[in-house]
Design a protein around this motif. Sequence first.
Motif, mmCIF file in Angstrom:
data_model
loop_
_atom_site.group_PDB
_atom_site.id
_atom_site.type_symbol
_atom_site.label_atom_id
_atom_site.label_comp_id
_atom_site.label_asym_id
_atom_site.label_seq_id
_atom_site.Cartn_x
_atom_site.Cartn_y
_atom_site.Cartn_z
ATOM 1 N N TYR A 101 -6.401 -6.511 6.596
ATOM 2 C CA TYR A 101 -6.130 -7.260 5.503
ATOM 3 C C TYR A 101 -4.961 -8.787 5.358
ATOM 4 N N ASN A 102 -4.863 -8.530 6.243
ATOM 5 C CA ASN A 102 -3.975 -10.046 6.980
ATOM 6 C C ASN A 102 -2.829 -10.019 5.262
ATOM 7 N N VAL A 103 -2.191 -9.496 5.310
ATOM 8 C CA VAL A 103 -1.534 -9.025 3.883
ATOM 9 C C VAL A 103 0.554 -8.909 4.908
ATOM 10 N N ILE A 104 0.983 -9.421 3.815
ATOM 11 C CA ILE A 104 2.594 -9.315 3.929
ATOM 12 C C ILE A 104 3.208 -7.930 3.345
ATOM 13 N N ILE A 105 3.627 -7.149 3.017
ATOM 14 C CA ILE A 105 4.153 -5.994 2.500
ATOM 15 C C ILE A 105 5.718 -6.423 2.347
ATOM 16 N N ASP A 106 5.833 -7.143 1.624
ATOM 17 C CA ASP A 106 7.147 -7.391 0.816
ATOM 18 C C ASP A 106 7.521 -6.521 -0.388
ATOM 19 N N ALA A 107 7.770 -6.437 -1.268
ATOM 20 C CA ALA A 107 8.641 -6.250 -3.096
ATOM 21 C C ALA A 107 7.847 -6.081 -3.155
ATOM 22 N N ALA A 108 7.558 -7.094 -3.858
ATOM 23 C CA ALA A 108 5.550 -8.005 -4.381
ATOM 24 C C ALA A 108 4.728 -6.615 -4.258
ATOM 25 N N MET A 109 4.611 -6.557 -3.444
ATOM 26 C CA MET A 109 3.119 -5.643 -2.371
ATOM 27 C C MET A 109 3.936 -4.221 -3.212
ATOM 28 N N ILE A 110 4.560 -4.339 -2.944
ATOM 29 C CA ILE A 110 5.071 -2.255 -2.897
ATOM 30 C C ILE A 110 5.172 -2.030 -4.172
ATOM 31 N N GLY A 111 5.426 -3.012 -5.399
ATOM 32 C CA GLY A 111 5.234 -2.732 -7.048
ATOM 33 C C GLY A 111 3.414 -2.871 -7.115
#
Length: 182
Positions: A101-111
Amino acid sequence: MQVNVKQHCPPRALGVGKFLLFFALFNTVLFQWPLYSFAISTRSKFDWSTIFSVSTLFVFQMMISMIVLGVCALISIRFLKMLCALLTVGNSIALYFIVQYNVIIDAAMIGNIVNTNLKEASELGHPKLLLYVLVLGIVPATILLRRRIAPGSFVRRAAIIGITLVLGSGWIYANAQSWLWI
C-alpha cells in the motif's frame, strides 16, 4: 559388520553476542529495505556521499537494535527470544502493508490501526499477507525460538551493549556530515 548410525546432535548454543548480531542484521536487512530505498531516493545522485549516508543509517539501525535487544538479554534470554519472535512476525505484517500500500507507518497510522474495526481491517486482508507472515514471520520466528542461546555472564551481556554503543557512536560521529538529510 558395523553399521554407522548418525546420531542426532543438537546444534551448539549460540552466544548472546552472536545471536544479537545475527538477529539485528537479519532484521535490519530484511525488514528495513524500504527505508533504505527511501533514503536513496532522497539523494540527487548516487555517489560516495549517498553510500556513507545509507551505511550510516544501516549502522544506526543495527546499533539501536543491538542495544534494545541487549537490554532485553540482561533481563532474560527467554524474554529476548520471545521478543525477537514477536518482532519478526510484527515486522512481516508491517512490511506487507508498506510494500503493498506504499504507506509509512508512524504514530498516526498506529492510532488508525488501533481504532479500526474488524470489517474495515478484513478489507485490507489478502492471501499475499498470509504469505508474508508465514515466510517472513512465522518460519524465522520458529527458527529463533528453537535456537539455543548460551546466556553468558551478566557482565559479558552488558559489555555487548557498551561495545555496540561505542562502535556505533564512533561510526555515526565520524560520518556526521553524511546524515544531515535525516
